[in-house]
Scaffold this motif. Sequence first.
Motif, PDB file in Angstrom:
ATOM      1  N   ARG A 154     -42.828   7.182 -21.249  1.00  0.00           N
ATOM      2  CA  ARG A 154     -42.022   8.341 -21.541  1.00  0.00           C
ATOM      3  C   ARG A 154     -41.350   8.877 -20.274  1.00  0.00           C
ATOM      4  O   ARG A 154     -40.152   9.153 -20.260  1.00  0.00           O
ATOM      5  CB  ARG A 154     -42.916   9.420 -22.160  1.00  0.00           C
ATOM      6  N   SER A 161     -41.311   3.327 -28.385  1.00  0.00           N
ATOM      7  CA  SER A 161     -40.907   4.627 -28.895  1.00  0.00           C
ATOM      8  C   SER A 161     -40.997   5.688 -27.818  1.00  0.00           C
ATOM      9  O   SER A 161     -40.143   6.567 -27.715  1.00  0.00           O
ATOM     10  CB  SER A 161     -41.794   5.037 -30.053  1.00  0.00           C
ATOM     11  N   ALA A 162     -42.045   5.606 -27.015  1.00  0.00           N
ATOM     12  CA  ALA A 162     -42.212   6.603 -25.963  1.00  0.00           C
ATOM     13  C   ALA A 162     -41.045   6.515 -24.984  1.00  0.00           C
ATOM     14  O   ALA A 162     -40.540   7.539 -24.503  1.00  0.00           O
ATOM     15  CB  ALA A 162     -43.536   6.388 -25.234  1.00  0.00           C
ATOM     16  N   ARG A 170     -48.493   5.431 -22.514  1.00  0.00           N
ATOM     17  CA  ARG A 170     -47.492   6.157 -23.285  1.00  0.00           C
ATOM     18  C   ARG A 170     -46.758   7.156 -22.389  1.00  0.00           C
ATOM     19  O   ARG A 170     -45.543   7.295 -22.427  1.00  0.00           O
ATOM     20  CB  ARG A 170     -48.205   6.893 -24.419  1.00  0.00           C
ATOM     21  N   LEU A 175     -43.746   0.943 -32.346  1.00  0.00           N
ATOM     22  CA  LEU A 175     -44.748   1.960 -32.055  1.00  0.00           C
ATOM     23  C   LEU A 175     -45.145   1.852 -30.589  1.00  0.00           C
ATOM     24  O   LEU A 175     -44.962   0.813 -29.967  1.00  0.00           O
ATOM     25  CB  LEU A 175     -45.983   1.723 -32.932  1.00  0.00           C
ATOM     26  N   GLY A 176     -45.693   2.903 -30.066  1.00  0.00           N
ATOM     27  CA  GLY A 176     -46.271   2.828 -28.722  1.00  0.00           C
ATOM     28  C   GLY A 176     -45.230   2.953 -27.630  1.00  0.00           C
ATOM     29  O   GLY A 176     -44.401   3.857 -27.637  1.00  0.00           O
ATOM     30  N   LYS A 201     -40.932   5.616 -37.814  1.00  0.00           N
ATOM     31  CA  LYS A 201     -40.104   6.137 -36.727  1.00  0.00           C
ATOM     32  C   LYS A 201     -38.772   6.654 -37.239  1.00  0.00           C
ATOM     33  O   LYS A 201     -37.769   6.630 -36.535  1.00  0.00           O
ATOM     34  CB  LYS A 201     -39.879   5.028 -35.686  1.00  0.00           C
ATOM     35  N   ALA A 230     -38.091   8.111 -26.591  1.00  0.00           N
ATOM     36  CA  ALA A 230     -38.269   9.557 -26.639  1.00  0.00           C
ATOM     37  C   ALA A 230     -38.053  10.166 -25.262  1.00  0.00           C
ATOM     38  O   ALA A 230     -37.435  11.228 -25.123  1.00  0.00           O
ATOM     39  CB  ALA A 230     -39.657   9.899 -27.165  1.00  0.00           C
TER      40      ALA A 230
END
Lengths: 360, 511
Positions: free
Chosen positions: A133, A156-157, A129, A152-153, A185, A160
Amino acid sequence: MTPRACDACTSRTWLLGRMGGHIDRFRGRLEHVLELDDDGLISAAGGRTRARLRDELESLDLERVRARSRAAGLETICRCDPAYPPALLALPAPPAVLHVAGGLGRLLELTAAEPVAIVGSRRPSEYGREVARSLGRSLAVSGLTVISGMALGVDSAAHAGALDGGSGTVAVLPGSAERPYPAAKRALHRRILTGGAAVSELGPGTSIWRWMFLARNRIIAALSAMIVVVEATEYSGALVTARVAREIGRPVGAVPGRITSPQAAGPNGLLAAGACMVRGAQDVLDHLFGAGVRLAGAPRARQPPAELRPLLAAIAEGHETPAALGRAGFGPDQGLAALAALELGGFVRRGPGGRFSAIP
Amino acid sequence: MLARIATFAIDGIDPRHVWVEVDIRSGLPAFTIVGLGDAAVRESRDRVRSAIMNSGYEFPQTRITANLAPAFLRKVGPGFDAALAIGVLAASGQVPAGALSAYAVFGELSLGGELRDSPGALAVAEGARRAGLERLIVPRERAREAALVDGLEIAGVSTLREAAGVLHGEPLPALPAHVHGAPARATAATTFEPDLADVRGQAAPLLALEIAAAGGHNLLLEGPPGTGKTMLARRIPSILPEMTRAEAIEVTRIHSVAGLHAAGLIQTRPFRAPHHTISAAGLVGGGALPRPGEATLAHHGVLFLDELAEFQRPSLDALRQPLEDGRVSIVRGQRALVFPTRFMLVAATNPCPCGFAGVGDRCRCGEPDLRRHQRRLSGPLLDRMDLLINVERPSEEELRASPETSSGRARARVATARERQRRRLEATSATCNGEMDARIVRRYVRLEEPAERVLAQAYVVGALSARGRHRVVRVAQTIADLERHDRITQADVLTALSLRQRGAAETALAA
């Protein structure tokens, strides 16, 4: 620019959404299914459905379909339009219509240069993650657009991270662009739309079926100049994205992982098969533009105060919990306070189970 | 002829004065009991008759009416047997009726005339003293317990005959051994109590445990199965300050009423660990005839909720009032009963549904699982948890190393910190930092300038909610008390921040 979608493409999109679960039941690879023309698709469906679909398609009110997109705040563009992203035409069956939330102009602008897709597991390790990111952030700071699937996971990271880096990011959604999927989300979707775009092949109100994720993955692969797999098990959809990318000639990169971790099997497998080794944003930039041509922007030049540096170094070395730090010589009486200082300064992040990870 | 003798009904955990009046008239032989008794009281007629005859006395073959006054109070259980029997003996002239006015009598009878062990003797003794009575006759097993009340002579008797003897003016039987001045913790038995010296490694959790005990903070232990969460929690009573005599008597009374304890004064703080299937009534007390729940049994001690996420929501919600007010009121019929519930709440939970989040790659939970787990945990109860500790498996070297600390050492530090709090909070309703509300914090808590800055920074970057900030300040004050700082220093705040309990809004799951 007044976005438009021609009649053929509009009805094609409607048909795909209408067929929904039928397509899941087709045998064979999704690419081949999507290459079928309208008639072929309908014929592939079973007996009575076939006739009904034909009737419905015959009497379809295209204006109503278009109005629904407009009402959902989506802009549309079809593959017959000269402004349609040329990158997608590399696919054997490019999406007939793109539905865009957040602005078509913005989407075209963000994907015009060399966008990079970051994809991976929905259940990454904390490390995965964090890598997703920071990769997203550094690429954003270096001026590249990050594309992902908002899952997810890892996905998304990555989004973000790109938002942290202060640039727009593009989410390719399996269902409809104006509706966050997964629903959890919601907040991320909203943030993405403020400076970036969400895009989908299917129109508003389509219910989501399994094949749509694979169809979405092919769009991610085609839209990006390079795709990077962060963490993925052997069966991950991220590997489908990588396969499509290879088939249409997009470079594939992978972040190496520990050989004992199931989440590393995917990327390590890709590396073994010749994927580009990605250890950070610089590797991506080198691969896209040639070694050393463009340098990764430094998202954070600052350092923690001198007295905290040994602790940060110990965390980065893998002493991730207060107990492990205690064994490395940082007792709780001083160590706990120092950890909080690092956390507040944004140098480390606390994950589940009280595990700290250094923010690269 | 009429005889009257005092006894006590136990209402919740409080004694209520009851007069047993026995009237003997000529008429057909009959024995009636009036005065809102339950089935056990009605059956008491047969026990009393057999006990009197088997003790060698005569059971009057006339009309006997017994009244339990006041008539509106519901009387429960067999504790009135002895008083009824003595009343019958007095009314029939077999014991001197004149002596009765100074006495209270309490206990269940067997058919053979023995007084059986009856729970709640301490509460009865307190009632007797409050009612101005001089002597109390109780079953011998309960004599030590009743003798904890000063200013009351206790006759611990084992048979109805002995009780009658006491009323005839025979010397009171000696109390069973070890009543007065039993040493607090130094007895041989106490060396088997759980001690922090049994813990290996766990430096950070031990520190947090000490902070929690010093400030009376509620505590959440989070960690994979088998890492020692329960072991740590069980050792908290051993580092809490010793109970005062008043507290000890209160605890003894509660446990005596609940039938959990037989002899002498309870001197270690209670530790209650109900199973997670417990109902709301079991946790906070209740039932048709309200009985104290686990929250009350943990009064002045520790209530430990293992596997917090598994408890039913209604049970946990029921804990809100007890946590907030330090007591719970249960309304039955037209009456409200109040049970005290001043306990330290300690809860343990796995970090995720599978339990192995953060342990290498063992965790198989996805983001939705974690979210669901977090949601199960969050809520009003978690708001009352000041401290969160992550407990990990100790390493092999740590297991072989010598203990980090001992309960004795920790208790001394805790006591010092408590003393500082007592002095500072003297003028307030709070007795320790964990009980400070926002107003008290504003008024009595002083931070050094750098500490203020760190706190502000934590708030600005979103690591804290407004409520979370308040919790951190309370904990920081306790750390400052342990470190003997007059004002809270930056290091105190930072340590408190790293032990903070993260509410749903503050969890960094977002991404």
